[in-house]
Scaffold this motif. Sequence first.
Motif, PDB file in Angstrom:
ATOM      1  N   ASN A  91       0.806  -1.227   0.000  1.00 18.43           N
ATOM      2  CA  ASN A  91       0.000   0.000   0.000  1.00 18.43           C
ATOM      3  C   ASN A  91       0.836   1.272   0.000  1.00 18.43           C
ATOM      4  O   ASN A  91       0.508   2.246   0.665  1.00 18.43           O
ATOM      5  CB  ASN A  91      -0.978   0.006   1.198  1.00 18.43           C
ATOM      6  CG  ASN A  91      -2.104  -0.979   0.975  1.00 18.43           C
ATOM      7  OD1 ASN A  91      -2.433  -1.302  -0.157  1.00 18.43           O
ATOM      8  ND2 ASN A  91      -2.681  -1.470   2.050  1.00 18.43           N
ATOM      9  N   LEU A  92       1.921   1.288  -0.724  1.00 18.44           N
ATOM     10  CA  LEU A  92       2.646   2.537  -0.922  1.00 18.44           C
ATOM     11  C   LEU A  92       1.856   3.418  -1.861  1.00 18.44           C
ATOM     12  O   LEU A  92       1.065   2.926  -2.668  1.00 18.44           O
ATOM     13  CB  LEU A  92       4.032   2.254  -1.534  1.00 18.44           C
ATOM     14  CG  LEU A  92       5.015   1.509  -0.638  1.00 18.44           C
ATOM     15  CD1 LEU A  92       6.324   1.284  -1.388  1.00 18.44           C
ATOM     16  CD2 LEU A  92       5.274   2.291   0.635  1.00 18.44           C
ATOM     17  N   PHE A  93       2.026   4.746  -1.748  1.00 16.70           N
ATOM     18  CA  PHE A  93       1.279   5.672  -2.600  1.00 16.70           C
ATOM     19  C   PHE A  93       2.022   5.804  -3.926  1.00 16.70           C
ATOM     20  O   PHE A  93       3.104   6.388  -3.981  1.00 16.70           O
ATOM     21  CB  PHE A  93       1.140   7.028  -1.916  1.00 16.70           C
ATOM     22  CG  PHE A  93       0.525   6.925  -0.543  1.00 16.70           C
ATOM     23  CD1 PHE A  93       1.087   7.561   0.537  1.00 16.70           C
ATOM     24  CD2 PHE A  93      -0.625   6.174  -0.331  1.00 16.70           C
ATOM     25  CE1 PHE A  93       0.527   7.466   1.806  1.00 16.70           C
ATOM     26  CE2 PHE A  93      -1.188   6.065   0.931  1.00 16.70           C
ATOM     27  CZ  PHE A  93      -0.607   6.709   2.002  1.00 16.70           C
ATOM     28  N   PRO A  94       1.442   5.289  -5.028  1.00 17.42           N
ATOM     29  CA  PRO A  94       2.218   5.187  -6.267  1.00 17.42           C
ATOM     30  C   PRO A  94       2.518   6.518  -6.934  1.00 17.42           C
ATOM     31  O   PRO A  94       3.412   6.600  -7.770  1.00 17.42           O
ATOM     32  CB  PRO A  94       1.323   4.336  -7.176  1.00 17.42           C
ATOM     33  CG  PRO A  94      -0.043   4.553  -6.669  1.00 17.42           C
ATOM     34  CD  PRO A  94       0.068   4.778  -5.203  1.00 17.42           C
ATOM     35  N   HIS A  95       1.774   7.562  -6.595  1.00 17.78           N
ATOM     36  CA  HIS A  95       1.979   8.839  -7.260  1.00 17.78           C
ATOM     37  C   HIS A  95       2.983   9.707  -6.511  1.00 17.78           C
ATOM     38  O   HIS A  95       3.194  10.857  -6.872  1.00 17.78           O
ATOM     39  CB  HIS A  95       0.646   9.571  -7.406  1.00 17.78           C
ATOM     40  CG  HIS A  95      -0.052   9.826  -6.103  1.00 17.78           C
ATOM     41  ND1 HIS A  95      -0.467   8.820  -5.260  1.00 17.78           N
ATOM     42  CD2 HIS A  95      -0.392  10.980  -5.495  1.00 17.78           C
ATOM     43  CE1 HIS A  95      -1.046   9.345  -4.211  1.00 17.78           C
ATOM     44  NE2 HIS A  95      -1.024  10.651  -4.317  1.00 17.78           N
ATOM     45  N   MET A  96       3.584   9.180  -5.448  1.00 20.09           N
ATOM     46  CA  MET A  96       4.607   9.947  -4.712  1.00 20.09           C
ATOM     47  C   MET A  96       5.903   9.169  -4.707  1.00 20.09           C
ATOM     48  O   MET A  96       5.893   7.936  -4.744  1.00 20.09           O
ATOM     49  CB  MET A  96       4.168  10.134  -3.260  1.00 20.09           C
ATOM     50  CG  MET A  96       2.902  10.903  -3.063  1.00 20.09           C
ATOM     51  SD  MET A  96       2.594  11.006  -1.304  1.00 20.09           S
ATOM     52  CE  MET A  96       1.087  11.912  -1.297  1.00 20.09           C
ATOM     53  N   TYR A 137      10.081   6.069  -7.679  1.00 22.63           N
ATOM     54  CA  TYR A 137       8.667   5.833  -7.439  1.00 22.63           C
ATOM     55  C   TYR A 137       8.455   4.360  -7.098  1.00 22.63           C
ATOM     56  O   TYR A 137       9.201   3.506  -7.568  1.00 22.63           O
ATOM     57  CB  TYR A 137       7.843   6.210  -8.668  1.00 22.63           C
ATOM     58  CG  TYR A 137       7.674   7.697  -8.823  1.00 22.63           C
ATOM     59  CD1 TYR A 137       8.606   8.449  -9.532  1.00 22.63           C
ATOM     60  CD2 TYR A 137       6.604   8.361  -8.237  1.00 22.63           C
ATOM     61  CE1 TYR A 137       8.466   9.811  -9.654  1.00 22.63           C
ATOM     62  CE2 TYR A 137       6.452   9.725  -8.359  1.00 22.63           C
ATOM     63  CZ  TYR A 137       7.384  10.441  -9.069  1.00 22.63           C
ATOM     64  OH  TYR A 137       7.240  11.802  -9.195  1.00 22.63           O
ATOM     65  N   GLY A 139       6.595   2.126  -8.138  1.00 25.23           N
ATOM     66  CA  GLY A 139       6.468   1.226  -9.275  1.00 25.23           C
ATOM     67  C   GLY A 139       7.799   0.778  -9.836  1.00 25.23           C
ATOM     68  O   GLY A 139       7.882  -0.203 -10.577  1.00 25.23           O
ATOM     69  N   GLN A 140       8.870   1.495  -9.489  1.00 22.67           N
ATOM     70  CA  GLN A 140      10.176   1.152 -10.026  1.00 22.67           C
ATOM     71  C   GLN A 140      10.946   0.203  -9.112  1.00 22.67           C
ATOM     72  O   GLN A 140      12.064  -0.182  -9.425  1.00 22.67           O
ATOM     73  CB  GLN A 140      11.018   2.433 -10.220  1.00 22.67           C
ATOM     74  CG  GLN A 140      10.423   3.371 -11.245  1.00 22.67           C
ATOM     75  CD  GLN A 140      11.116   4.714 -11.255  1.00 22.67           C
ATOM     76  OE1 GLN A 140      11.138   5.412 -10.253  1.00 22.67           O
ATOM     77  NE2 GLN A 140      11.676   5.068 -12.382  1.00 22.67           N
ATOM     78  N   ARG A 153       8.362   3.854   6.175  1.00 20.70           N
ATOM     79  CA  ARG A 153       7.287   4.843   6.226  1.00 20.70           C
ATOM     80  C   ARG A 153       6.578   4.785   7.563  1.00 20.70           C
ATOM     81  O   ARG A 153       6.278   5.817   8.179  1.00 20.70           O
ATOM     82  CB  ARG A 153       6.304   4.601   5.084  1.00 20.70           C
ATOM     83  CG  ARG A 153       5.133   5.553   5.081  1.00 20.70           C
ATOM     84  CD  ARG A 153       4.240   5.319   3.888  1.00 20.70           C
ATOM     85  NE  ARG A 153       3.495   4.070   3.960  1.00 20.70           N
ATOM     86  CZ  ARG A 153       2.554   3.727   3.110  1.00 20.70           C
ATOM     87  NH1 ARG A 153       2.230   4.544   2.122  1.00 20.70           N
ATOM     88  NH2 ARG A 153       1.928   2.573   3.232  1.00 20.70           N
TER      89      ARG A 153
END
Lengths: 244, 364, 370
Positions: A91-96, A137, A139-140, A153
């Motif tokens: 559940n990491l925030f993908p847009h940050m 990010y 996703g990477q 986090r």
Amino acid sequence: MSDPVIRINKMNKWFGNFHVLRDINLNVAAGEKIVICGPSGSGKSTLIRCINRLEAHQEGEIEVEGITLDGSLKNLEDIRSNVGMVFQQFNLFPHMTVLENCTLSPIWVQQKPKAEAEKLARELLARVRIPDQADKYPGQLSGGQQQRVAIARALCMNPRIMLFDEPTSALDPEMIKEVLDVMVELAEEGMTMLCVTHEMGFARQVADRVIFMDEGEIVEENAPEAFFSNPKNERTQLFLSQVL
Amino acid sequence: MLGALLLAMVWLVANVQSNLERQNINSGFGFLSERAGFGINQTLIDYTEDSSFGRVLTVGLLNTLLVSVLGVFFATVLGFSLGVARLSSNWLINKTAMVYVEIFRNVPLLLQIMFWYFGVLRNLPTPRQAVSFGDAIFLSNRGIVVPAIEAGSWAGWYAAALAIGLAAFIWLRRRARLALADGTMMPIWRPLLMVTVASFGVAALLAGVPFSLDVPALKGFNFRGGITVIPEFVALLLALSLYTAAFIAEIVRAGIQSVSKGQREAAAALGLPDKTALRLVVIPQALRVIIPPLTSQYLNLTKNSSLAVAIAYPDIVSVFAGTTLTQVGQAVEIIFITMMIYLSLSLLTSYAMNRYNARIALVG
Amino acid sequence: MTGFTPTPARPAPANTVGFVGWARENLFATKLDSLLTVLAITLILYVIKVVFGWAVIDASFSGSDRTACLKDVQGACWPFIEAKFGQFIYGRYPDAERWRVDLVFAAGLIGLVPMLMPNVGHKRANMIFLLGFYPVFAFIMLTGGVLGLAAVDTTDWGGLLVTLVVAVTGIVASLPLGILLALGRRSDLPIVRALCIGFIEIFRGVPLITVLFMASVMLPLFLPDGVNFDKLVRCLIGVALFSSAYMAEVVRGGLQAIPKGQYEAAAALGLSYWKTTRLIILPQALKLVIPGIVNTFIGLFKDTTLVLIVGLFDLLGIVQLHFTDASWATPETHITGYVFAGAVFWLFCFAMSRYSIFMENHLSTDRNGS
């Protein structure tokens, strides 16, 4: 013995009419490491999700560091800033970026200035051994790296209790070790931990107590060696024979 | 096979030529500078019967854009509200929004336009018996008449005050955005309000009140003065907004639901209050899913405005591909121009959207 | 070692389940919630009162001309619908020949219903019936002039008949055309690709009304003097071309979802491009986008109303036409007519959208194997 940091007394929870947690009594001392195991559907995830009120209980009391969990918003905010959680699906925030994921809560909840939050975040990312991924990010990153970011986090809030909900179940086998290593280090530094997991090796190495749950109640709890070598209940024995 | 295709095309072109000649229809775009000779009942720029067909085209285009832009605005506001309502935990609100969406989505737009125009607005009383609000705003079957504001010579001060307000708004928003990165939500509305009121106060002191209201008054069979909003416009705008809002509601709902529950749980576990979590975690991700189909709906609305021809709202299809075509007869050129205009609007919007999408794409 | 006797399950606390529990959570959870609920209930009751009052309480239900609908407090004028019902469905199709239209409707239903049910077999035979035999049968039946059937000119067709003819023809024609366009768009030949992209972008970028104008006004120019295109046929062509561009995009989505491995496996088996497409790729792609196809059809069905602008009398057009009948002129005639037409369209479109959702759910469980 000092007051327990988590006190659960005669807690009962229903999903609609389904009685998912039955008469749960549990006390957790400061610095204690507890592993919760059991078959799927036994309610173990639901139990730890009740502790930071991602799920609400209908009967009984839950107290975290002396604060009672009821519907009150103020209590909830206090509890959640002291209890960190790591999820099975990261559940990491993908847009940050990774760094932004970590500094989000310190900046917005603890009102820390940005520079200080970033410094803390980088320290914690170094502690989980991925300091150079700060500007990438989610996703990477690989699964193991993402989960370690998730741990960092949660740690950025400086919690005194950490909840882990099957943290390695969604990882490929070769990445499980890197996450478990971080969790072991955390345990050795004295963090109070409640961990739902199937990793029995981790339980043996780190746990102060192992709890076995089935059908919504605590069936047996014991120190790890006693638990694994000499289970007191038939049901526990059955489960261990299937898992080990 | 290619040869057969070429042969077919040559035959078609030859037919077109001979048919056009026979019917005495000209070719080329010269007609655009000829005198139009008909009136248009809503023009955003100066237009008379002596204006050219080229001007007719411009007037029609402006009318299309007017109803499209306003339609997009209202549809978005209503659509987003309905979409959020569809996600409400209040069962009644949720289901009421669902009923709205299911009704307005499944009835053809043309029928809705005609319902509002022929069914409702034309049934309003005549100007002599118009429904009046405070003797200044009148509702009749000739449209809605509102007072017009006429600016006197010192009105410039007020314009300056407005400009100051706008500048303050832009500046404050930039400051707020920077503050956001630092974890503070800087309030902009209160300082903005203070600045705007102050500058208007100064303008009032210096200029007095140089505005006069041109209140419409009934003279004979109709109203004189004021601004008339023709019923065709109202019906078209109403139908377009209500219809498109239903589609936008579903897009917004799907977009917000596409953000996985785990994201909200992680934000909650981190102690973020609901509003902050919504703003920083849910909405940015939801917007990425919402914007492409939303743009598609905006384009649909613009294309659907062409249904204006059914109720004689003077949009581009009505006055150009309709009246002008009847008068000039050059169907090929006229329809070509009309299609080109819509096509340009579509392609422009698609291009802008692709650029935006590439910029906000999730990395990884 | 002790055995495990589970604690017996208890029912949940009374105020969290049942209607009271549901109402607490869903209607009155917070103060704001409760306020909204009260407002919503007031609004809903008001709307129901107005609608019910108009449609039932103040409405007229019998009569033979306008005098039936001129009460002081007048609601809907249902006798108007009753009187014109035949024309609303068939247009000016001669009374004696209406059985032919009914037969065509019935045959269509017989062919369509089993096609739509996923668990019914013989899909191939069904498809051949629907796409091959049925159009010919319907055409002969409706136009007549052969086999001893009286000829009925298309200018006499009207109402729901025209709506369905345009919609069904549109979808039947646009499906194969759309598939070809989608395949062409992915072609390796630059000319084919460019033409397909051009066609799709143009027809998707312009309003349907301009396409209908183009078909109505420009098509006659393309033909030699004397050859005349039936007005209905002109509309059908315009609608088919327009719809095929949207269908192409839907099919393209399906084609893109087929993993590369499928193409590779087919190539390894030695199948040619057309065989691969026909036997492997298309069946999977089309099945994937059935919801998309149904949604395109819903859009097409609503768009058929535009033909009234170019002079064809679909359901909406014919209802509008009868508004000018002086023997039924009342203030409520217009609204009643629109509500009736709206209800018919709504029924069709709502049913289709429910079917689309049903197919979506069916397909997703299908794919997930559960």
